[in-house]
Design a protein around this motif. Structure first.
Motif, short mmCIF file in Angstrom:
data_model
loop_
_atom_site.label_atom_id
_atom_site.label_comp_id
_atom_site.label_asym_id
_atom_site.label_seq_id
_atom_site.Cartn_x
_atom_site.Cartn_y
_atom_site.Cartn_z
N GLY A 213 0.63 -10.45 -9.75
CA GLY A 213 2.08 -10.27 -9.68
C GLY A 213 2.81 -11.55 -9.99
O GLY A 213 2.23 -12.64 -10.01
N ALA B 272 5.00 -5.56 -8.16
CA ALA B 272 4.21 -6.57 -7.45
C ALA B 272 4.34 -6.42 -5.94
O ALA B 272 5.45 -6.27 -5.41
CB ALA B 272 4.62 -7.96 -7.88
N ARG B 273 3.16 -6.41 -5.28
CA ARG B 273 3.06 -6.29 -3.82
C ARG B 273 2.03 -7.30 -3.33
O ARG B 273 1.14 -7.71 -4.08
CB ARG B 273 2.57 -4.89 -3.42
CG ARG B 273 3.43 -3.76 -3.86
CD ARG B 273 4.62 -3.62 -2.90
NE ARG B 273 5.35 -2.39 -3.11
CZ ARG B 273 6.34 -2.24 -3.96
NH1 ARG B 273 6.69 -3.22 -4.73
NH2 ARG B 273 6.97 -1.11 -4.06
N PRO B 274 2.09 -7.69 -2.05
CA PRO B 274 1.05 -8.58 -1.51
C PRO B 274 -0.32 -7.91 -1.60
O PRO B 274 -0.46 -6.72 -1.31
CB PRO B 274 1.46 -8.78 -0.06
CG PRO B 274 2.92 -8.43 -0.01
CD PRO B 274 3.14 -7.41 -1.09
N GLY C 149 -6.38 -4.92 0.24
CA GLY C 149 -6.13 -6.35 0.05
C GLY C 149 -7.37 -7.22 0.18
O GLY C 149 -7.62 -8.08 -0.67
N THR D 199 -2.70 -13.17 -2.53
CA THR D 199 -1.90 -13.22 -3.75
C THR D 199 -1.01 -11.99 -3.82
O THR D 199 -0.89 -11.24 -2.85
CB THR D 199 -2.82 -13.34 -4.99
OG1 THR D 199 -2.01 -13.48 -6.15
CG2 THR D 199 -3.71 -12.13 -5.11
N THR D 200 -0.39 -11.76 -4.95
CA THR D 200 0.37 -10.54 -5.18
C THR D 200 -0.19 -9.85 -6.41
O THR D 200 -0.77 -10.50 -7.28
CB THR D 200 1.88 -10.82 -5.39
OG1 THR D 200 2.04 -11.67 -6.52
CG2 THR D 200 2.51 -11.45 -4.16
N SER E 168 0.42 -6.25 -9.16
CA SER E 168 1.08 -5.01 -9.57
C SER E 168 -0.02 -4.08 -10.08
O SER E 168 -1.12 -4.54 -10.38
CB SER E 168 2.13 -5.27 -10.65
OG SER E 168 1.51 -5.85 -11.79
#
Length: 155
Positions: free
Chosen positions: A154, A72-74, A117, A78-79, A81
């Protein structure tokens, strides 16, 4: 009279040396060859000669069926994966990255995820396609291709 046994011994040693030099790489794989601990070349499928006692087969890498999970990353607000499936199209262009190809893909995916993003505002499938397209653009020079990419919320 003693020349015949000596000739037989030399012939046997040469035959043994030749057999020790041959490596057969199966279809769908590539072997990385290291000399004194450093990458020298990649052996594509087929029959190859290596220098015995100097060259060493370091890794046996499958060309298809690779799967890596990006934790999980920003992603936008939100986040997320990601699950990435990729294949190696040109192992000779991939070169010494073959020894750590999963890590190369993960590093690139981590960097690209921040860039895509804003695409997450248009939905997960749009962001996943943007991630896949940008990764293929960046890794095409390495002979790698992302064949499937999916994003998940995430934790």
């Amino acid at each position: 009279m003693h020349a015949a046994p000596l000739a037989i011994v030399i012939a046997l040693l040469l035959a043994t040396l030749l057999l020790a030099s041959l490596r057969r790489v199966p279809e769908g794989q590539v072997y990385t060859v290291h000399r004194f601990g450093r990458f020298v070349r990649a052996l594509p499928p087929g029959l190859h000669l290596v220098v015995p006692l100097v060259d060493r087969i370091a890794h046996q890498v499958h060309l298809i069926g690779h799967h890596v999970e990006l934790p999980a990353r920003p992603l936008g607000r939100t986040t997320a994966s990601a699950d990435l499936y990729y294949q190696i199209l040109d192992p000779l262009r991939t070169g010494d990255a073959l020894d750590s190809v999963d890590e190369v893909v993960l590093r690139q995916a981590d960097a690209v995820l921040a860039e895509v993003g804003p695409q997450a505002e248009n939905g997960w499938p749009v962001a996943a396609e943007a991630l896949k397209a940008e990764l293929n653009r960046r890794m095409g020079g390495l002979g790698l291709r992302i064949i499937r990419c999916s994003l998940h919320p995430g934790a």
